[in-house]
Design a protein around this motif. Structure first.
Motif, short mmCIF file in Angstrom:
data_model
loop_
_atom_site.label_atom_id
_atom_site.label_comp_id
_atom_site.label_asym_id
_atom_site.label_seq_id
_atom_site.Cartn_x
_atom_site.Cartn_y
_atom_site.Cartn_z
N LYS A 230 60.34 54.92 20.04
CA LYS A 230 61.12 56.15 19.99
C LYS A 230 60.60 57.18 20.98
O LYS A 230 61.39 57.88 21.65
CB LYS A 230 61.07 56.73 18.57
CG LYS A 230 61.83 58.03 18.40
CD LYS A 230 61.75 58.51 16.95
CE LYS A 230 62.50 59.82 16.76
NZ LYS A 230 62.43 60.31 15.34
N TYR A 231 59.27 57.28 21.11
CA TYR A 231 58.67 58.29 21.99
C TYR A 231 58.10 57.69 23.27
O TYR A 231 57.23 58.28 23.91
CB TYR A 231 57.56 59.02 21.22
CG TYR A 231 58.06 59.74 20.00
CD1 TYR A 231 58.93 60.84 20.11
CD2 TYR A 231 57.71 59.32 18.71
CE1 TYR A 231 59.41 61.50 18.99
CE2 TYR A 231 58.17 59.97 17.58
CZ TYR A 231 59.03 61.06 17.72
OH TYR A 231 59.51 61.71 16.61
N PHE A 232 58.60 56.53 23.63
CA PHE A 232 58.09 55.82 24.80
C PHE A 232 58.21 56.68 26.07
O PHE A 232 57.30 56.73 26.90
CB PHE A 232 58.84 54.50 24.99
CG PHE A 232 58.14 53.55 25.91
CD1 PHE A 232 57.15 52.71 25.45
CD2 PHE A 232 58.48 53.51 27.27
CE1 PHE A 232 56.50 51.83 26.30
CE2 PHE A 232 57.82 52.65 28.13
CZ PHE A 232 56.83 51.80 27.65
N GLU A 233 59.33 57.34 26.21
CA GLU A 233 59.57 58.19 27.40
C GLU A 233 58.52 59.29 27.50
O GLU A 233 58.00 59.59 28.58
CB GLU A 233 60.96 58.80 27.31
CG GLU A 233 61.28 59.76 28.45
CD GLU A 233 62.61 60.47 28.26
OE1 GLU A 233 62.90 61.38 29.06
OE2 GLU A 233 63.35 60.12 27.32
N TYR A 234 58.18 59.91 26.35
CA TYR A 234 57.19 60.98 26.35
C TYR A 234 55.79 60.43 26.63
O TYR A 234 54.98 61.09 27.30
CB TYR A 234 57.21 61.70 25.00
CG TYR A 234 58.50 62.43 24.73
CD1 TYR A 234 58.74 63.68 25.30
CD2 TYR A 234 59.48 61.88 23.90
CE1 TYR A 234 59.93 64.36 25.07
CE2 TYR A 234 60.66 62.54 23.65
CZ TYR A 234 60.90 63.78 24.23
OH TYR A 234 62.07 64.44 24.01
N LEU A 235 55.50 59.24 26.13
CA LEU A 235 54.20 58.62 26.39
C LEU A 235 54.04 58.32 27.88
O LEU A 235 52.94 58.46 28.43
CB LEU A 235 54.06 57.34 25.56
CG LEU A 235 53.84 57.54 24.05
CD1 LEU A 235 54.12 56.26 23.28
CD2 LEU A 235 52.42 58.02 23.78
N GLU A 236 55.10 57.91 28.51
CA GLU A 236 55.05 57.66 29.95
C GLU A 236 54.86 58.96 30.73
O GLU A 236 54.07 59.02 31.69
CB GLU A 236 56.34 56.97 30.41
CG GLU A 236 56.43 55.50 30.03
CD GLU A 236 57.66 54.84 30.62
OE1 GLU A 236 57.53 53.75 31.20
OE2 GLU A 236 58.76 55.43 30.50
N LYS A 237 55.58 60.01 30.32
CA LYS A 237 55.52 61.29 31.05
C LYS A 237 54.18 62.01 30.85
O LYS A 237 53.78 62.81 31.69
CB LYS A 237 56.65 62.21 30.58
CG LYS A 237 58.02 61.81 31.09
CD LYS A 237 59.02 62.95 31.00
CE LYS A 237 59.20 63.47 29.59
NZ LYS A 237 60.24 64.53 29.53
N ALA A 238 53.48 61.72 29.73
CA ALA A 238 52.26 62.44 29.39
C ALA A 238 51.20 62.33 30.47
O ALA A 238 50.37 63.25 30.64
CB ALA A 238 51.71 61.95 28.06
N GLN A 239 51.17 61.21 31.21
CA GLN A 239 50.12 61.01 32.20
C GLN A 239 50.54 61.42 33.62
O GLN A 239 49.77 61.22 34.57
CB GLN A 239 49.68 59.55 32.20
CG GLN A 239 50.75 58.58 32.68
CD GLN A 239 50.18 57.19 32.88
OE1 GLN A 239 48.97 57.02 33.00
NE2 GLN A 239 51.06 56.22 32.92
#
Length: 469
Positions: A131-140
């Protein structure tokens, strides 16, 4: 921290949970387009253990960690993430703080007593990851990575009272979660009005430790309400399980009472077949049977022993039978946990066998004691004495005594109308009788017919002393 090379022997529950995690994640990896690789490893330190499943998603690494023990809790699963451009490990809550995501669910799970619990925890974690994969990618990315690090350091400084933690090489302890984790905060658990009050109280004192807590307080003060489904599910299951277990125990007790009474009545009828007895008269299916009044209470005690004996034999099966299909495995595991703890299979079998045998013996003794009575035949009397001996004595050989009383803590307590029948070392104390009742009339009839004197005896002990016993 350098891990000590020690081998810690895992319990059967720990082995089961670890194998369940491996099996679930391998199957998930095989069908997921996001996962590149999975690695498993165990870390031990003295008597501590943690099992880590590292999942490579390319843009980041996810670690799902199983802790057999975590402070006062058992069998806990947690999750964190690492990125190439930072040295810290982050939780879901750090990601939510970074992007101001209003998800205040908890993504760690404890008291995992069944494989279904483990699978549910993993399913929740992996669903949230997707669900939060996009945010996990953007975090770095360059846009967010510095803020992510700054938030983490701020939380750690607040939680540990300074930045000395940066130089602490032993901070990564295998029996501890990160110090900024909700596990250690008042926001751990179900969200209630008390949670809001606790957060407000801490905030008033300037002691809110993490950004997560501050965001949660702001969210709740905004009038927002929500339930953490994990805890709701646990509460609903606990209520269902408790209600089902009570139902099973009531059923087993009712069955035990019926069986105990029937067995007592049946055994009494067989032992004193053809005799005149003066117990409680009961009519069952048109058949009149008797049982000593004192035997009714003893047979009830026997019913309790029988119920305890039946619990490890059929209790578990009945609990599983009565709960809905989706809760059967969980109820099975919880029942086993309650009665056997973390014991090995061999110990469980041995303890189960001991309980069954012990309480069967107690049940059998109770039933035998419940039929202790005296029966009068045409030419003899039959009774079961205090040593549980079956005694049959001709009337010519018996003596009848009237007991004056007994001693209690050195004080003599008089009887009003108590009798005893004896012959040599065999005796049966009838206790207090109804004056001129059926039993007293029978004793006087025997004394008159066989020319016997009803002797005055001070106490039962005097009788035994005088008889040489």
């Amino acid at each position: 921290m350098a891990k000590k090379e020690k081998i810690r022997k895992k319990t059967e529950d720990e082995i089961r949970i670890i194998e369940c995690i491996k099996d679930y994640l391998n199957k998930y990896s095989a069908k997921s387009n996001l996962v590149r690789n999975i690695e498993f490893k165990e870390e031990t330190d003295d008597n501590a253990l943690r099992f880590i499943a590292s999942i490579d998603y390319g843009a980041f690494e996810q670690r799902i960690t199983y802790y057999p023990f975590m402070w006062m809790r058992q069998h806990l699963i947690d999750v964190d993430f690492s990125f190439e451009k930072t040295d810290y490990a982050y939780t879901f809550y750090d990601i939510f703080n970074l992007f101001n995501i209003t998800d205040f669910n908890l993504y760690y799970y404890d008291t995992l007593i069944s494989n279904d619990d483990v699978k549910k925890a993993l399913d929740d974690i992996l669903s949230a990851t997707e669900k939060y994969f996009e945010y996990l990618e953007k975090a770095q990315t360059e846009e967010y990575i510095s803020t992510l690090e700054k938030n983490y350091e701020t939380d750690m400084n607040t939680a540990l009272g300074g930045d000395d933690w940066k130089e602490d090489e032993e901070l990564d302890d295998i029996i501890l979660l990160p110090f900024t984790h909700p596990f250690y905060s008042v926001s751990d658990g179900q969200i209630t009005s008390k949670t809001l009050k606790k957060l407000q109280k801490k905030n008033a004192k300037g002691k809110l430790d993490t950004i997560y807590e501050k965001r949660l307080l702001e969210y709740l003060e905004g009038g927002n309400k929500f339930e953490r489904k994990t805890f709701t599910d646990i509460t609903d299951f606990e209520k269902l399980y408790k209600k089902t277990k009570i139902k099973v125990y009531v059923l087993l007790f009712a069955v035990s009472v019926v069986l105990s009474f029937l067995l007592s009545l049946g055994l009494h009828a067989v032992i004193f077949n053809g005799a005149t007895t003066f117990g409680s008269y009961l009519e069952i299916f048109g058949i009149t049977v008797t049982l000593p009044i004192s035997g009714i209470g003893v047979s009830l005690l026997g019913a309790i022993f029988l119920m305890i004996m039946l619990i490890p034999i059929v209790g578990r099966k009945l609990v599983i039978l009565f709960v809905p299909q989706e809760h059967k495995n969980r109820a099975d595991a919880k029942f086993d946990k309650e009665y056997n703890g973390d014991s090995s299979k061999k110990v469980k079998k041995a303890m189960g066998a001991f309980v069954v045998v012990f309480f069967f013996v107690m049940f059998a003794l109770s039933i035998l004691l419940s039929v202790s009575d005296i029966g009068y035949y045409d030419t003899s009397v039959k009774f079961i004495d205090d040593s549980l001996r079956f005694c049959s004595i001709p009337y010519e050989e018996i003596e009848i005594g009237k007991l004056q009383g007994y001693y209690n803590s050195g004080e003599f307590i008089p009887y009003e109308n108590a009798y005893i029948i004896f012959s040599g070392d065999k005796s049966y104390e009838l206790g207090e009788l109804t004056p001129d009742g059926l039993t007293q009339q029978k004793l006087e009839e025997i004394a008159e017919k066989y020319n016997k004197e009803i002797k005055e005896i001070r106490t039962t002990e005097d009788l035994y002393e005088n008889s040489g016993n």
